[in-house]
Design an enzyme around this catalytic site. Structure first.
Site, PDB file in Angstrom:
ATOM      1  N   ARG A  58       0.839  -1.222   0.000  1.00 13.00           N
ATOM      2  CA  ARG A  58       0.000   0.000   0.000  1.00 13.00           C
ATOM      3  C   ARG A  58       0.863   1.256   0.000  1.00 13.00           C
ATOM      4  O   ARG A  58       0.405   2.343  -0.345  1.00 13.00           O
ATOM      5  CB  ARG A  58      -0.996   0.006   1.170  1.00 13.00           C
ATOM      6  CG  ARG A  58      -1.815   1.299   1.232  1.00 13.00           C
ATOM      7  CD  ARG A  58      -3.123   1.173   2.005  1.00 13.00           C
ATOM      8  NE  ARG A  58      -2.978   0.494   3.268  1.00 13.00           N
ATOM      9  CZ  ARG A  58      -2.367   1.013   4.347  1.00 13.00           C
ATOM     10  NH1 ARG A  58      -1.853   2.216   4.306  1.00 13.00           N
ATOM     11  NH2 ARG A  58      -2.279   0.306   5.448  1.00 13.00           N
ATOM     12  N   TYR A 111     -15.076  16.500 -16.516  1.00 15.73           N
ATOM     13  CA  TYR A 111     -15.446  15.074 -16.410  1.00 15.73           C
ATOM     14  C   TYR A 111     -16.464  14.875 -15.269  1.00 15.73           C
ATOM     15  O   TYR A 111     -16.244  15.361 -14.151  1.00 15.73           O
ATOM     16  CB  TYR A 111     -14.167  14.266 -16.169  1.00 15.73           C
ATOM     17  CG  TYR A 111     -14.384  12.785 -16.014  1.00 15.73           C
ATOM     18  CD1 TYR A 111     -14.794  12.002 -17.092  1.00 15.73           C
ATOM     19  CD2 TYR A 111     -14.168  12.160 -14.796  1.00 15.73           C
ATOM     20  CE1 TYR A 111     -14.993  10.643 -16.958  1.00 15.73           C
ATOM     21  CE2 TYR A 111     -14.357  10.790 -14.654  1.00 15.73           C
ATOM     22  CZ  TYR A 111     -14.775  10.039 -15.735  1.00 15.73           C
ATOM     23  OH  TYR A 111     -14.963   8.694 -15.587  1.00 15.73           O
ATOM     24  N   ASP A 184      -6.249  17.805 -15.754  1.00 19.46           N
ATOM     25  CA  ASP A 184      -6.532  16.456 -16.239  1.00 19.46           C
ATOM     26  C   ASP A 184      -6.054  16.423 -17.696  1.00 19.46           C
ATOM     27  O   ASP A 184      -6.639  17.069 -18.569  1.00 19.46           O
ATOM     28  CB  ASP A 184      -8.041  16.182 -16.127  1.00 19.46           C
ATOM     29  CG  ASP A 184      -8.424  14.765 -16.537  1.00 19.46           C
ATOM     30  OD1 ASP A 184      -7.726  14.173 -17.391  1.00 19.46           O
ATOM     31  OD2 ASP A 184      -9.442  14.256 -16.017  1.00 19.46           O
ATOM     32  N   LYS A 209      -7.323   5.069 -20.053  1.00 24.72           N
ATOM     33  CA  LYS A 209      -7.490   5.504 -21.441  1.00 24.72           C
ATOM     34  C   LYS A 209      -6.185   5.243 -22.208  1.00 24.72           C
ATOM     35  O   LYS A 209      -5.740   4.118 -22.233  1.00 24.72           O
ATOM     36  CB  LYS A 209      -7.913   6.980 -21.460  1.00 24.72           C
ATOM     37  CG  LYS A 209      -9.025   7.305 -20.453  1.00 24.72           C
ATOM     38  CD  LYS A 209     -10.358   6.622 -20.772  1.00 24.72           C
ATOM     39  CE  LYS A 209     -11.311   6.561 -19.591  1.00 24.72           C
ATOM     40  NZ  LYS A 209     -11.652   7.811 -18.974  1.00 24.72           N
TER      41      LYS A 209
HETATM   42  C1  LIG Z   1     -12.072   8.167 -17.531  1.00 23.40           C
HETATM   43  C2  LIG Z   1     -11.689   9.527 -17.094  1.00 23.40           C
HETATM   44  C3  LIG Z   1     -11.376   9.809 -15.770  1.00 23.40           C
HETATM   45  C4  LIG Z   1     -11.546   8.791 -14.645  1.00 23.40           C
HETATM   46  O1  LIG Z   1     -10.694   7.731 -14.766  1.00 23.40           O
HETATM   47  P1  LIG Z   1     -11.001   6.265 -14.158  1.00 23.40           P
HETATM   48  O2  LIG Z   1      -9.736   5.539 -14.441  1.00 23.40           O
HETATM   49  O3  LIG Z   1     -12.194   5.747 -14.891  1.00 23.40           O
HETATM   50  O4  LIG Z   1     -11.280   6.438 -12.703  1.00 23.40           O
HETATM   51  C5  LIG Z   1     -10.939  11.076 -15.460  1.00 23.40           C
HETATM   52  N1  LIG Z   1     -10.828  12.038 -16.397  1.00 23.40           N
HETATM   53  C6  LIG Z   1     -11.151  11.811 -17.681  1.00 23.40           C
HETATM   54  C7  LIG Z   1     -11.013  12.918 -18.667  1.00 23.40           C
HETATM   55  C8  LIG Z   1     -11.600  10.554 -18.075  1.00 23.40           C
HETATM   56  O5  LIG Z   1     -11.946  10.346 -19.336  1.00 23.40           O
END
Ligand SMILES: *Cc1c(COP(=O)(O)O)cnc(C)c1O
Length: 396
Positions: A58, A111, A184, A209
């Site tokens: 962890r 998001y 992000d 992604k």
């Molecule tokens: C999918 C996504 C997230 C969240 O990510 P997870 O791995 O699903 O928790 C955050 N920001 C954007 C722009 C996303 O497309």
């Protein structure tokens, strides 16, 4: 590995201690929860530098640390911390900077779950207010600043409508005013956009992604200064416990090796698909920052060196049955949420919104039932275009 090598080369070799693993060209997975020590003195000493010693998974695990080193290099940050999901990374980064009573500025089309975290969870639990702006002009952020503004949270391009924010300009005045910034960067990836070099404090990603890229892992990462990442590691990471699994980290290590080449192919395919869609009579509008007539083209070229494969378009018809016929006729594009994997996907945002919102509120969003989001994958783009063409032929 010499640090003057180019990124593609470094992603293959940087931080890999092959001599420690019998020369294995792919590092082993350290699939263990704890690490053992010689004696009292050794474990006692390890605790003196807990973020740099492996004691318990962890906190730190070698399979995870190797990938963190690579991602920090990729993004041009001092240090990175991997989390069990993008949302674990995002919530840790946001909580790191905030205390009760603070004020946050962000963009309207952020998001969804990040929006819920700020506007529902943190507002109710910690009395943190968030102001939402379009964010296309840096001056909008300056006008929204209050005495208690502590954080500006960016998502450029936003993954919903692909609006951009002027990252360098926002980072510059935020630094002057002592306001922290997080971005992000999931859409562009560090291959096409380097926000830390533009002065942003923390960069966050959903590794589910493009960084993962094979639709087989859910993960997230925060990248920033040594100081911020160590503080996040001992606080939000260890205490909230959103740890990264060694096997998932190993999958991302595999993915990072092909990230530069994958992103170029996603870009090429998306450009071809977007150009086809733009020229089609049954399509009203295509939203893709790579297109020549994209509204914020100048800003896009100033801060990005390329464009990934997620885009949206609006069908000209409003006939729900015809729209469904188009959607269901696609053969190669698979129906599903998420994006950034090897496979092409389609989703209609209306499916989610019509469940969550009354019809009049849905209207005000500026989204119609004919809006489609596609993630252009790594198939041959002629096949993708032919697939779209035969499905568009379903429209009267
Ligand atoms: C999918 C996504 C997230 C969240 O990510 P997870 O791995 O699903 O928790 C955050 N920001 C954007 C722009 C996303 O497309």
């Amino acid at each position: 590995m010499a640090s003057d090598h180019q990124l593609e080369t470094q992603l293959m070799h940087f931080a890999e201690d092959r001599e420690k693993y019998h020369g294995a060209v792919v590092p082993p997975i350290f699939q263990n929860s704890l690490f053992t020590f010689e004696n009292w003195e050794a474990i006692d000493k390890a605790f003196e530098d807990r973020t740099n010693n492996c004691i318990y998974t962890r906190g730190k695990n070698p399979s995870v640390s190797l990938v963190e080193e690579k991602i920090a290099l990729l993004a041009g940050g001092e240090r990175a911390k991997l989390f069990g999901s993008g949302m674990a990374a995002i919530s840790a980064a946001i909580l790191h900077f905030l205390k009760p009573g603070d004020h946050v500025i962000t963009i309207k089309n952020i998001y969804g779950p990040t929006n819920n975290l700020l506007n529902t969870y943190l507002r109710k639990k910690m009395n943190i207010e968030t102001t939402y702006i379009d964010g296309g002009e840096a001056t909008e952020f300056e006008s929204a600043i209050q005495k208690n503004t502590r954080l500006i949270y960016l998502e450029s391009p936003s993954s919903a409508v692909f609006r951009l924010q002027d990252i360098a300009a926002v980072a510059r005045f935020s630094r002057e005013k002592g306001i922290k910034t997080i971005i992000d960067n999931t859409w562009a990836t560090p291959i096409f956009q380097k926000p830390l070099a533009m002065g942003v404090d923390l960069e966050v990603h959903s590794c589910s992604k493009y960084l993962g890229g094979h639709s087989d892992v859910v993960a997230g990462v925060v990248i920033g200064s040594e100081k911020d990442i160590i503080e996040i590691s001992v606080n939000e990471f260890e205490l909230l416990g959103g740890k990264m699994a060694p096997f998932e980290a190993w999958l991302i290590l595999r993915s990072l090796r092909t990230l530069p080449i994958r992103m170029l192919k996603h870009q090429e395919n998306a450009m071809n698909v977007a150009a086809f869609l733009e020229s089609h009579s049954k399509i009203r509008k295509v939203n893709y920052p790579g297109l020549a007539d994209f509204a914020q083209k100048k800003l896009a070229e100033k801060q990005m060196t390329g464009f990934s494969g997620l885009l949206s378009f609006e069908l000209a018809t409003r006939d729900v049955q015809q729209i469904k016929n188009f959607f269901n006729a696609l053969q190669i594009f698979q129906i599903g949420v998420s994006w950034g994997g090897h496979e092409s996907l389609i989703y209609a945002p209306a499916i989610s919104y019509l469940k969550e919102l009354p019809a009049d509120q849905f209207k005000n969003l500026g989204i119609s039932v004919g809006d489609m989001r596609i993630s252009v994958g790594l198939e041959n783009s002629d096949d993708l275009i032919n697939d779209l063409e035969q499905a568009l032929a379903q429209l009267g």
